[in-house]
Design an enzyme around this catalytic site. Structure first.
Site, short mmCIF file in Angstrom:
data_model
loop_
_atom_site.label_atom_id
_atom_site.label_comp_id
_atom_site.label_asym_id
_atom_site.label_seq_id
_atom_site.Cartn_x
_atom_site.Cartn_y
_atom_site.Cartn_z
N CYS A 2 -22.03 -25.51 -56.13
CA CYS A 2 -22.55 -24.14 -56.18
C CYS A 2 -22.40 -23.43 -54.83
O CYS A 2 -22.60 -24.03 -53.78
CB CYS A 2 -24.02 -24.13 -56.54
SG CYS A 2 -24.38 -24.99 -58.05
N ARG A 27 -15.20 -24.15 -53.25
CA ARG A 27 -16.19 -25.21 -53.41
C ARG A 27 -16.19 -25.80 -54.82
O ARG A 27 -16.74 -26.87 -55.03
CB ARG A 27 -17.60 -24.67 -53.10
CG ARG A 27 -17.74 -24.22 -51.66
CD ARG A 27 -19.01 -23.44 -51.46
NE ARG A 27 -20.20 -24.27 -51.54
CZ ARG A 27 -20.79 -24.85 -50.50
NH1 ARG A 27 -20.29 -24.69 -49.30
NH2 ARG A 27 -21.88 -25.56 -50.66
N TRP A 74 -21.77 -24.68 -60.35
CA TRP A 74 -21.11 -25.91 -60.78
C TRP A 74 -22.14 -26.62 -61.64
O TRP A 74 -23.17 -27.08 -61.14
CB TRP A 74 -20.73 -26.74 -59.54
CG TRP A 74 -19.87 -27.91 -59.83
CD1 TRP A 74 -18.51 -27.92 -59.99
CD2 TRP A 74 -20.29 -29.28 -59.97
NE1 TRP A 74 -18.06 -29.20 -60.21
CE2 TRP A 74 -19.13 -30.05 -60.22
CE3 TRP A 74 -21.52 -29.93 -59.91
CZ2 TRP A 74 -19.17 -31.43 -60.40
CZ3 TRP A 74 -21.55 -31.30 -60.09
CH2 TRP A 74 -20.40 -32.04 -60.34
N ASN A 100 -28.85 -23.59 -55.42
CA ASN A 100 -27.88 -24.67 -55.26
C ASN A 100 -28.70 -25.94 -55.08
O ASN A 100 -29.55 -26.01 -54.20
CB ASN A 100 -27.03 -24.38 -54.01
CG ASN A 100 -26.04 -25.49 -53.72
OD1 ASN A 100 -25.87 -26.40 -54.53
ND2 ASN A 100 -25.37 -25.40 -52.59
N GLY A 101 -28.50 -26.93 -55.95
CA GLY A 101 -29.28 -28.17 -55.84
C GLY A 101 -29.84 -28.56 -57.19
O GLY A 101 -29.43 -28.02 -58.22
N GLU A 486 -6.10 -43.82 -51.13
CA GLU A 486 -6.14 -42.37 -50.89
C GLU A 486 -5.00 -41.66 -51.64
O GLU A 486 -5.20 -40.58 -52.21
CB GLU A 486 -6.08 -42.11 -49.38
CG GLU A 486 -6.02 -40.66 -48.95
CD GLU A 486 -7.20 -39.81 -49.41
OE1 GLU A 486 -8.18 -40.34 -49.95
OE2 GLU A 486 -7.12 -38.58 -49.24
N LYS A 490 -5.64 -38.74 -54.39
CA LYS A 490 -5.02 -37.40 -54.30
C LYS A 490 -4.29 -37.06 -55.59
O LYS A 490 -4.40 -35.96 -56.11
CB LYS A 490 -4.03 -37.31 -53.13
CG LYS A 490 -4.59 -37.20 -51.74
CD LYS A 490 -5.30 -35.93 -51.40
CE LYS A 490 -6.76 -36.01 -51.74
NZ LYS A 490 -7.66 -36.50 -50.74
N GLU A 493 -6.73 -36.30 -58.49
CA GLU A 493 -7.45 -35.04 -58.32
C GLU A 493 -6.58 -33.84 -58.64
O GLU A 493 -7.03 -32.87 -59.25
CB GLU A 493 -7.90 -34.88 -56.86
CG GLU A 493 -9.01 -35.80 -56.45
CD GLU A 493 -9.35 -35.56 -54.99
OE1 GLU A 493 -10.49 -35.20 -54.72
OE2 GLU A 493 -8.48 -35.75 -54.12
N HIS A 509 -2.57 -60.28 -59.84
CA HIS A 509 -3.82 -60.79 -60.41
C HIS A 509 -4.33 -59.92 -61.55
O HIS A 509 -5.50 -60.00 -61.90
CB HIS A 509 -4.88 -60.91 -59.31
CG HIS A 509 -4.51 -61.88 -58.24
ND1 HIS A 509 -4.50 -63.23 -58.43
CD2 HIS A 509 -4.10 -61.67 -56.97
CE1 HIS A 509 -4.10 -63.83 -57.32
NE2 HIS A 509 -3.85 -62.89 -56.41
N LYS A 608 -15.94 -28.97 -53.76
CA LYS A 608 -15.56 -29.29 -52.39
C LYS A 608 -16.68 -30.00 -51.65
O LYS A 608 -16.46 -30.96 -50.94
CB LYS A 608 -15.17 -28.00 -51.66
CG LYS A 608 -14.69 -28.21 -50.24
CD LYS A 608 -13.37 -28.92 -50.20
CE LYS A 608 -12.93 -29.30 -48.81
NZ LYS A 608 -11.90 -30.35 -48.84
C1 F6R Z 1 -11.22 -36.00 -52.11
C2 F6R Z 1 -12.41 -35.42 -51.57
C3 F6R Z 1 -13.71 -36.08 -51.84
C4 F6R Z 1 -14.57 -36.07 -50.57
C5 F6R Z 1 -15.97 -36.62 -50.86
C6 F6R Z 1 -16.81 -36.68 -49.61
O1 F6R Z 1 -10.09 -35.24 -51.84
O2 F6R Z 1 -12.35 -34.41 -50.94
O3 F6R Z 1 -13.54 -37.37 -52.31
O4 F6R Z 1 -13.93 -36.83 -49.60
O5 F6R Z 1 -16.60 -35.81 -51.81
O6 F6R Z 1 -16.93 -35.42 -49.03
P1 F6R Z 1 -17.31 -35.23 -47.52
O7 F6R Z 1 -16.21 -35.80 -46.69
O8 F6R Z 1 -17.45 -33.76 -47.35
O9 F6R Z 1 -18.60 -35.97 -47.29
#
Ligand code: F6R
Length: 613
Positions: A2, A27, A74, A100-101, A486, A490, A493, A509, A608
């Site tokens: 949010c 976000r 969100w 937000n929350g 990672e 990526k 996502e 395995h 985000k």
């Molecule tokens: C992946 C991504 C998320 C964040 C995770 C932690 O691309 O962005 O997996 O890494 O939500 O977020 P932060 O780093 O802001 O604590």
């Protein structure tokens, strides 16, 4: 997650709030809404979907007023639709709230309110909160909205950043936070409120970060901060060090692409003033005061989520190698609930881009209460994690707008390598010679990434070739295992392709059962002590007719003959290699997402800054 925006002052609020909501789109959200007070009339407009849909909906309607609050939602409680979108009105229709929350005890509060005759028009906890506040306000003769808010917030369990406006008080916005961020921009005869600084920087650089359990009473000419005990708090004004260009695309098709291409510069900025190649030394003033305690620690615990957790895994390998201190890397969300053993003086490293991730915040809060020393590796300056930490090192990657983390990840890696090398050389657990060599390799990273980025057109072609894959395995060993994780994250996502990361040797395995001519395996097979073994794993896949894409070092002779496609990266030490090897994987995910026509900057369902559990 949010986003919250508010404006009060002499200008029209609507365009400012709407633009602010657009700035916060990164976000992640699924509906948007706005409340404006036009003299004495409170108008609320809200719509499922993008801010553009809200803008269209508002066209031709009364959007006048010098006070406004806006929200991107969100969904948590209740599906994303117009009804559940914020702002929510109280039963009298006079109070509007954005939130937000999550209010955890909302069900009990709602039950009490329903028994008193309150009617609810949405499924949200937020509508419960505003009616709870209204109930206190109307049932306590002579009480002000400020008092009612204070009483309500003392009884609320959960996390919140809220903005409230009252139709009868068109000269004030009430705001409060606990666990969700709130920034207030100070203008001349006007104030700007937002979840982060991005909607604010084009108007003012002077901001106040509101603390947990504080209420802000915001008027055009006055900002009053109080704690929940009704004591005045002095607003601490800080200057934003952020350029407007940093939150605009500047000619790139997407923020994600821009941020991938920014990495030579962001890593350079991260190393600047810390890595001195004249006398080959590292200075990390942010954690210098704690160096002896770190070196004396029996173990280090790293807490993070998602991509930041992957940076933590790389750090585990590096710190154990250079400092010979055991490191445990934990998902913050697991750590906080499993009654972990944390003792006085334990060292905890919290890694976070946003500095607002709820799971990480709660985990480090708990550890801090048990006497642990919290060191933050954070990107967002002034964020909650940065402020909770006892000490730390900023990554200096600049605002990251693309939902998928790219430049913040390499910034985290750069900081963690710097810290590990500094501690290792001071601890004499690496030789001066190895230290110097690794410093040299680290300093060369920005230029080597530039070289990888020159190959973007070739990576795009490879991405187009594999864009229709249904499943992809990412395989790597040693320092490249977290990079495999990672790479897989990526791709999931951005392209919604099912992808898994594995240590290459684990393949036999279990995951090898998946291999057929439709499965793509991406190997990170750069020059390191495991290279030959990774080649054998690659051959095992080819023997089963699987497709192979390999990330290889310059001059590689073998894997190029085995793999269907290769992406070449400059050679470096295995300890530095993650900083390079992740870049082609970021580009691969990006180009596949674009090829499939997805919104790579705002992938579905993602947020985000994950400010709820
Ligand atoms: C992946 C991504 C998320 C964040 C995770 C932690 O691309 O962005 O997996 O890494 O939500 O977020 P932060 O780093 O802001 O604590």
């Amino acid at each position: 997650m949010c986003g919250i925006v508010g404006y009060i002052g002499y200008r029209d609020a609507y365009p400012i709030v709407l633009k602010g909501l657009k700035r916060l789109e990164y976000r992640g959200y699924d509906s948007a809404g706005i409340a404006l007070i036009d003299d004495t009339k409170l108008n609320v407009y809200k719509k499922q979907g993008k801010v553009a849909a809200l803008e269209e909906f508002c066209y031709g309607k009364d959007v006048k007023g010098h006070i406004g609050i806006g929200h991107t939602r969100w969904a948590t409680h209740g599906e994303p639709n117009d009804r559940n979108a914020h702002p929510h009105l109280s039963n009298s229709g006079k109070l509007a709230i954005i939130h937000n929350g999550i209010i955890e005890n909302y069900a009990k509060l709602k039950q009490d309110l329903v028994s008193k005759g309150y009617v609810f028009h949405s499924d949200t906890d937020t509508e419960v909160l505003i009616n709870f506040i209204e109930d206190i306000y109307t049932n306590n003769a002579g009480s002000t909205l400020e008092e009612a808010l204070r009483i309500a917030l003392k009884r609320v369990v959960g996390a919140y950043c809220i903005l409230i406006v009252h139709e009868d008080e068109p000269e004030v916005i009430y705001a409060a936070r606990k666990g969700s961020p709130l920034v207030i921009g100070i203008g001349k005869g006007e104030h700007f409120l937002a979840s982060d600084a991005t909607p604010i920087i084009e108007y003012t650089r002077e901001v106040v970060y509101v603390n947990d359990y504080e209420i802000a009473i915001v008027k055009p000419d006055e900002l009053i901060l109080k704690n929940l005990g009704n004591e005045r708090q002095t607003p601490y004004i800080t200057k934003l060090d952020m350029q407007l260009g940093a939150i605009e695309k500047e000619g790139y098709a997407h923020f994600m692409l821009k941020e991938i291409f920014e990495q030579p510069a962001t890593i350079f900025d991260c190393l600047r003033g810390r890595l001195d190649m004249k006398d080959v030394s590292i200075t990390l003033s942010g954690i210098a005061a704690y160096e002896q305690q770190i070196l004396a620690a029996n173990r280090i615990i790293i807490l993070a989520c998602g991509t930041s957790w992957h940076a933590g895994l790389v750090a585990e390998y590096i710190i154990e190698e250079t400092c010979r201190i055991p490191v445990e890397v934990e998902y913050a969300s697991e750590f906080r609930y499993r009654n972990p053993i944390v003792k006085n003086g334990d060292i905890i490293i919290a890694i976070s881009q946003s500095g607002e991730t709820a799971d990480t915040i709660v985990a480090i809060d708990q550890a801090k209460k048990n006497g642990a020393i919290i060191l933050g590796v954070v990107n967002a300056v002034g964020s909650s994690i940065a402020r909770i930490s006892d000490a730390g090192v900023y990554t200096h990657s600049g605002p990251e707008i693309g939902v998928a983390s790219t430049k913040a990840f390499t910034g985290q890696l750069a900081v963690l390598v710097l810290a590990a090398l500094k501690l290792g050389v001071d601890n004499k657990t690496i030789t001066q010679e190895r230290f110097s060599y690794l410093c040299y390799e680290l300093a060369a990273v920005p230029d080597k990434i530039k070289k990888i980025l020159e190959d973007a057109p070739a990576i795009k072609k490879i991405a187009e070739k594999y864009a229709n894959c249904q499943d992809v395995l990412f395989l790597g060993r040693g320092y490249n295992f977290p990079i495999a994780l990672e790479g897989a994250l990526k791709l999931k996502e951005i392209s919604y392709i099912h992808a898994e990361g594995y240590p290459a040797a684990e393949m036999k395995h279990g995951p090898i059962a998946l291999v057929d001519e439709k499965l793509l395996s991406v190997f990170i097979a750069t020059k390191d002590p495991y290279y030959e073994k990774v080649i054998s794993n690659m051959q095992e896949i080819k023997a089963r007719k699987g497709m192979v894409l390999a990330i290889v070092s310059e001059g590689d002779k073998y894997s190029s003959n085995i793999a269907d496609d290769v992406i070449i990266v400059p050679e470096t030490d295995e300890l530095i290699a993650p900083l390079l090897n992740v870049v082609p994987l970021q580009l691969l995910a990006y180009y596949i997402g674009v090829e499939k026509g997805y919104d790579v900057d705002k992938p579905r369902n993602l947020a985000k800054s994950v400010t709820v559990e």
